[in-house]
Design an enzyme around this catalytic site. Sequence first.
Site: not given
Ligand code: GDP
Ligand code: IMO
Ligand code: MG
Length: 428
Positions: A40-41, A13, A16, A222
């Site tokens: 979840g991207h 998270d 990415k 991840q």
């Molecule tokens: P990912 O799984 O690595 O793609 O990240 P997620 O989407 O799960 O979580 C990142 C969160 O941070 C999302 O809600 C993005 O919209 C938000 N985000 C990404 N870059 C920035 C940033 O530079 N500033 C802020 N405030 N939010 C950001």
């Molecule tokens: P993105 O791509 C954050 C964590 C789960 C758990 C562990 C194993 O959005 O960064 P799984 O269901 O993969 O067997 O769970 O990994 N986990 C993540 N945490 N971001 C993710 O994906 C994750 N995908 C799995 O919370 O601790």
């Molecule tokens: Mg994510």
Amino acid sequence: MPAVIVLGAQWGDEGKGKATDQIGHLTNYVVKFNGGNNAGHTVVIDDEKYALHLLPAGILSRGVTPIIGNGVVVDIEVLFQEIEEMTARGVDCSKLKISSNAHIIPSYNRFIDQANEKARGHNLIGTTGRGIGPTYADKMNRIGIRIQDLFAPETLAEKVALALAPKNEIFQAVGMDTLDAAEVTQELLSYAERIRPMVSDVSLEVNNALDRGETVLFEGGQATMLDIDHGTYPFVTSSNPTAGGALTGSGVGPTRIDRVVGVAKAYTTRVGEGPFPTELTDEVGEELRTKGGEFGVTTGRPRRTGWFDAVIVRYATRVNGLTDICLTKLDVLSGYKSIPLCVAYEVDGVRTEDMPLDQGAFERAIPIYEEMPGWDDDISQCRSFDELPENAQAYVTRLEEISRCRIQSIGVGPGREATIVRYPLLGE
Ligand code: GDP
Ligand code: IMO
Ligand code: MG
């Protein structure tokens, strides 16, 4: 620079999705190489928020061919739901390709994931419950079901019966409903004709594209610290989100890769169980969670929060051979009088700069902090490094130094435009 890997440098998270979206518009292909709908991207375009799980985030960039590589595990029902949802929002999913070697998450593995977690009791991992671990386990155990099996109904039926038998015994033992192999087979077969036009030899396709001089982005799910080999085992996912995973997960050799970009937040978060040295379990952590909107995109769970941990980002630099870091969410740190920065750990009275390999030692690691002066200004409108307050510049420069990797861009908001690019990653 034709081939770029984008991966998570912390516990997931990091942003990415946004990083992929930004670099993606300069590429011809975006290849998802590991994980599945545990990811979840998020991408925010003109205040519209898109949450991608199984589809590569690169699908949002016009002209890009999105690819699901062999290293991904695919819940076909979820795949078609996501395609329908994105198509309804005007996203072109017609060019999506999927590796014939990718493994399928059959419904029984979702239930096994849940049964496993229940059986672990207080030692649970806190998985996303999507059947990811059991599907990779089947793959290693050589009883997995692959996309190509959908086109050989008789063999598919045999494979499902073989894989399901021991699982039904587990379901019985824990008082869950057993499943019928013929029904599971029929359910899988019902998707065969829809998926057939997407099926592709991903390794051939991607290597041919690179030969033509086209640009390919490998989008990791991840993160490094969740890697089955290099993460905080057993509190990890079941794939290789690190740079090597991009190669095995798509059929590309290491000599083809030009850039390895680690995405890192300006602080740290983690979802699920497992050690987290800089975690803030008090109201400071709660405030960071609120300010950063730290709630999971996939499960909605509150994310655990803490200060930036340079030991793990340095480790990510090393195990991935990072060439660049995309630093995200610097805007969230505005308003602190001073910001602690973890530069090393103390383990059993000894200072260590490196990530301890022994999990027990990692669990006992006490962060050693450096205090950096904070800044009050809202930085969300800054678009160049010079526009940042001096203390924010100093924070970034120090992160760069202790992470041992240059910081290519700085995120100052969730929107596509809210980024300070310090130098172009691809020929702009
Ligand atoms: P990912 O799984 O690595 O793609 O990240 P997620 O989407 O799960 O979580 C990142 C969160 O941070 C999302 O809600 C993005 O919209 C938000 N985000 C990404 N870059 C920035 C940033 O530079 N500033 C802020 N405030 N939010 C950001
Ligand atoms: P993105 O791509 C954050 C964590 C789960 C758990 C562990 C194993 O959005 O960064 P799984 O269901 O993969 O067997 O769970 O990994 N986990 C993540 N945490 N971001 C993710 O994906 C994750 N995908 C799995 O919370 O601790
Ligand atoms: Mg994510």
